[in-house]
Design a protein around this motif. Structure first.
Motif, PDB file in Angstrom:
ATOM      1  N   ASP A  74       0.880  -1.158   0.000  1.00  0.00           N
ATOM      2  CA  ASP A  74       0.000   0.000   0.000  1.00  0.00           C
ATOM      3  C   ASP A  74       0.922   1.213   0.000  1.00  0.00           C
ATOM      4  OD1 ASP A  74      -1.656   2.156   0.584  1.00  0.00           O
ATOM      5  OD2 ASP A  74      -2.922   0.983   1.921  1.00  0.00           O
ATOM      6  N   ASN A  75       1.124   1.808  -1.156  1.00  0.00           N
ATOM      7  CA  ASN A  75       2.077   2.908  -1.264  1.00  0.00           C
ATOM      8  C   ASN A  75       1.615   4.157  -0.518  1.00  0.00           C
ATOM      9  OD1 ASN A  75       3.890   1.382  -2.736  1.00  0.00           O
ATOM     10  ND2 ASN A  75       3.105   2.089  -4.719  1.00  0.00           N
ATOM     11  N   ALA A  76       0.329   4.302  -0.350  1.00  0.00           N
ATOM     12  CA  ALA A  76      -0.174   5.461   0.394  1.00  0.00           C
ATOM     13  C   ALA A  76       0.195   5.380   1.868  1.00  0.00           C
ATOM     14  CB  ALA A  76      -1.685   5.554   0.241  1.00  0.00           C
ATOM     15  N   LYS A  77       0.377   4.150   2.350  1.00  0.00           N
ATOM     16  CA  LYS A  77       0.697   3.945   3.764  1.00  0.00           C
ATOM     17  C   LYS A  77       2.160   3.550   3.982  1.00  0.00           C
ATOM     18  CE  LYS A  77      -3.973   2.490   5.042  1.00  0.00           C
ATOM     19  NZ  LYS A  77      -4.799   1.406   5.644  1.00  0.00           N
ATOM     20  N   ASN A  78       2.926   3.447   2.908  1.00  0.00           N
ATOM     21  CA  ASN A  78       4.325   2.989   3.003  1.00  0.00           C
ATOM     22  C   ASN A  78       4.416   1.628   3.691  1.00  0.00           C
ATOM     23  OD1 ASN A  78       4.946   5.434   1.844  1.00  0.00           O
ATOM     24  ND2 ASN A  78       5.915   6.309   3.655  1.00  0.00           N
ATOM     25  N   MET A  79       3.561   0.714   3.266  1.00  0.00           N
ATOM     26  CA  MET A  79       3.474  -0.603   3.887  1.00  0.00           C
ATOM     27  C   MET A  79       3.564  -1.698   2.845  1.00  0.00           C
ATOM     28  SD  MET A  79       2.802  -0.265   7.246  1.00  0.00           S
ATOM     29  CE  MET A  79       2.068  -1.848   7.656  1.00  0.00           C
ATOM     30  N   ILE A  80       4.148  -2.820   3.241  1.00  0.00           N
ATOM     31  CA  ILE A  80       4.016  -4.045   2.458  1.00  0.00           C
ATOM     32  C   ILE A  80       3.482  -5.142   3.382  1.00  0.00           C
ATOM     33  CG2 ILE A  80       5.850  -3.416   0.845  1.00  0.00           C
ATOM     34  CD1 ILE A  80       7.524  -5.698   2.156  1.00  0.00           C
ATOM     35  N   TYR A  81       2.914  -6.160   2.768  1.00  0.00           N
ATOM     36  CA  TYR A  81       2.298  -7.234   3.513  1.00  0.00           C
ATOM     37  C   TYR A  81       2.697  -8.577   2.904  1.00  0.00           C
ATOM     38  CZ  TYR A  81      -0.612  -3.222   4.665  1.00  0.00           C
ATOM     39  OH  TYR A  81      -1.048  -1.976   5.045  1.00  0.00           O
ATOM     40  N   LEU A  82       2.617  -9.603   3.734  1.00  0.00           N
ATOM     41  CA  LEU A  82       2.783 -10.956   3.233  1.00  0.00           C
ATOM     42  C   LEU A  82       1.669 -11.795   3.835  1.00  0.00           C
ATOM     43  CD1 LEU A  82       4.614 -12.780   1.464  1.00  0.00           C
ATOM     44  CD2 LEU A  82       5.717 -13.507   3.590  1.00  0.00           C
ATOM     45  N   GLN A  83       0.715 -12.160   2.999  1.00  0.00           N
ATOM     46  CA  GLN A  83      -0.364 -13.039   3.416  1.00  0.00           C
ATOM     47  C   GLN A  83       0.104 -14.467   3.230  1.00  0.00           C
ATOM     48  OE1 GLN A  83      -3.538 -12.366   4.713  1.00  0.00           O
ATOM     49  NE2 GLN A  83      -3.633 -14.589   4.976  1.00  0.00           N
ATOM     50  N   MET A  84       0.125 -15.215   4.321  1.00  0.00           N
ATOM     51  CA  MET A  84       0.625 -16.587   4.289  1.00  0.00           C
ATOM     52  C   MET A  84      -0.525 -17.547   4.603  1.00  0.00           C
ATOM     53  SD  MET A  84       4.255 -15.985   6.262  1.00  0.00           S
ATOM     54  CE  MET A  84       3.484 -15.316   7.738  1.00  0.00           C
ATOM     55  N   ASN A  85      -0.854 -18.383   3.647  1.00  0.00           N
ATOM     56  CA  ASN A  85      -1.932 -19.359   3.800  1.00  0.00           C
ATOM     57  C   ASN A  85      -1.363 -20.774   3.756  1.00  0.00           C
ATOM     58  OD1 ASN A  85      -3.819 -17.233   3.778  1.00  0.00           O
ATOM     59  ND2 ASN A  85      -4.002 -17.329   1.542  1.00  0.00           N
ATOM     60  N   ALA A  86      -2.150 -21.703   4.236  1.00  0.00           N
ATOM     61  CA  ALA A  86      -1.751 -23.116   4.224  1.00  0.00           C
ATOM     62  C   ALA A  86      -0.342 -23.282   4.794  1.00  0.00           C
ATOM     63  CB  ALA A  86      -1.838 -23.684   2.809  1.00  0.00           C
ATOM     64  N   LEU A  87      -0.121 -22.670   5.939  1.00  0.00           N
ATOM     65  CA  LEU A  87       1.230 -22.688   6.521  1.00  0.00           C
ATOM     66  C   LEU A  87       1.659 -24.090   6.905  1.00  0.00           C
ATOM     67  CD1 LEU A  87       0.961 -19.391   8.516  1.00  0.00           C
ATOM     68  CD2 LEU A  87       2.834 -19.964   6.966  1.00  0.00           C
ATOM     69  N   LYS A  88       2.943 -24.333   6.737  1.00  0.00           N
ATOM     70  CA  LYS A  88       3.543 -25.612   7.055  1.00  0.00           C
ATOM     71  C   LYS A  88       4.595 -25.420   8.138  1.00  0.00           C
ATOM     72  CE  LYS A  88       3.214 -26.922   2.165  1.00  0.00           C
ATOM     73  NZ  LYS A  88       3.963 -27.384   0.967  1.00  0.00           N
ATOM     74  N   PRO A  89       4.913 -26.448   8.887  1.00  0.00           N
ATOM     75  CA  PRO A  89       5.969 -26.318   9.903  1.00  0.00           C
ATOM     76  C   PRO A  89       7.279 -25.793   9.326  1.00  0.00           C
ATOM     77  CG  PRO A  89       4.749 -28.336  10.268  1.00  0.00           C
ATOM     78  CD  PRO A  89       4.238 -27.758   8.967  1.00  0.00           C
ATOM     79  N   GLU A  90       7.575 -26.142   8.088  1.00  0.00           N
ATOM     80  CA  GLU A  90       8.828 -25.677   7.479  1.00  0.00           C
ATOM     81  C   GLU A  90       8.801 -24.195   7.102  1.00  0.00           C
ATOM     82  OE1 GLU A  90       6.970 -28.307   6.534  1.00  0.00           O
ATOM     83  OE2 GLU A  90       6.942 -28.541   4.329  1.00  0.00           O
ATOM     84  N   ASP A  91       7.656 -23.553   7.237  1.00  0.00           N
ATOM     85  CA  ASP A  91       7.584 -22.096   7.019  1.00  0.00           C
ATOM     86  C   ASP A  91       8.017 -21.319   8.258  1.00  0.00           C
ATOM     87  OD1 ASP A  91       4.539 -22.638   5.215  1.00  0.00           O
ATOM     88  OD2 ASP A  91       6.511 -22.198   4.360  1.00  0.00           O
ATOM     89  N   ALA A  92       8.170 -21.997   9.368  1.00  0.00           N
ATOM     90  CA  ALA A  92       8.560 -21.319  10.600  1.00  0.00           C
ATOM     91  C   ALA A  92       9.944 -20.705  10.452  1.00  0.00           C
ATOM     92  CB  ALA A  92       8.550 -22.300  11.760  1.00  0.00           C
ATOM     93  N   ALA A  93      10.046 -19.435  10.785  1.00  0.00           N
ATOM     94  CA  ALA A  93      11.304 -18.705  10.613  1.00  0.00           C
ATOM     95  C   ALA A  93      11.115 -17.286  11.121  1.00  0.00           C
ATOM     96  CB  ALA A  93      11.704 -18.671   9.146  1.00  0.00           C
ATOM     97  N   VAL A  94      12.211 -16.560  11.159  1.00  0.00           N
ATOM     98  CA  VAL A  94      12.123 -15.112  11.330  1.00  0.00           C
ATOM     99  C   VAL A  94      11.999 -14.517   9.932  1.00  0.00           C
ATOM    100  CG1 VAL A  94      13.275 -13.028  12.113  1.00  0.00           C
ATOM    101  CG2 VAL A  94      13.492 -15.150  13.436  1.00  0.00           C
ATOM    102  N   TYR A  95      10.994 -13.706   9.735  1.00  0.00           N
ATOM    103  CA  TYR A  95      10.731 -13.094   8.434  1.00  0.00           C
ATOM    104  C   TYR A  95      11.211 -11.651   8.444  1.00  0.00           C
ATOM    105  CZ  TYR A  95       8.078 -17.075   6.765  1.00  0.00           C
ATOM    106  OH  TYR A  95       7.722 -18.332   6.337  1.00  0.00           O
ATOM    107  N   TYR A  96      11.978 -11.304   7.410  1.00  0.00           N
ATOM    108  CA  TYR A  96      12.560  -9.977   7.288  1.00  0.00           C
ATOM    109  C   TYR A  96      12.023  -9.292   6.036  1.00  0.00           C
ATOM    110  CZ  TYR A  96      16.088 -11.836  10.495  1.00  0.00           C
ATOM    111  OH  TYR A  96      16.723 -12.394  11.567  1.00  0.00           O
TER     112      TYR A  96
END
Length: 123
Positions: A74-96
């Protein structure tokens, strides 16, 4: 340029989570920046997850998350997002979140980095 990631937490496998990244102290318009998400699990190298162009016209996903994760901004808010669906145990991490001025996946091209937000996926 400062990046602040947030929204991480604990979710069950198969669940969903949306993480966010706020940009501030920008030296250029936010839509000049190509934005990306990376993740790092314990003992592993930091890896590319997804990226999006300034106008949102182009996005790019790593194979393990393609079809399950969606990056947006959302450029008006200077924001980015990451929608994560169907999460798996191997997705566990620190996200940067990270920012660069040209398109690319290589970490060396990202000039600015946020502090990371922890995503934990229980099986």
């Amino acid at each position: 340029v400062q990046l602040q990631a947030s929204g991480g937490g604990l979710v069950k496998a198969g669940g969903s989570l949306r993480i966010s990244c706020a940009a501030s102290s920008l030296t250029r318009a936010f839509n000049d920046y190509y934005m990306g998400w990376f993740r790092q699990a314990p003992g592993l190298k930091r890896e590319f997850v997804a990226a999006i162009s300034g106008s949102s016209a182009f996005d790019d996903y790593a194979d393990p998350v393609n079809g399950r994760f969606t990056i947006s901004r959302d450029n008006a808010k200077n924001m980015i997002y990451l929608q994560m669906n169907a999460l798996k145990p191997e997705d566990a991490a620190v996200y940067y979140c990270a920012a660069r001025l040209t398109i690319g996946r290589d970490m060396s091209g990202y000039r600015y980095w946020g502090q990371g937000t922890q995503v934990t996926v229980s099986s």
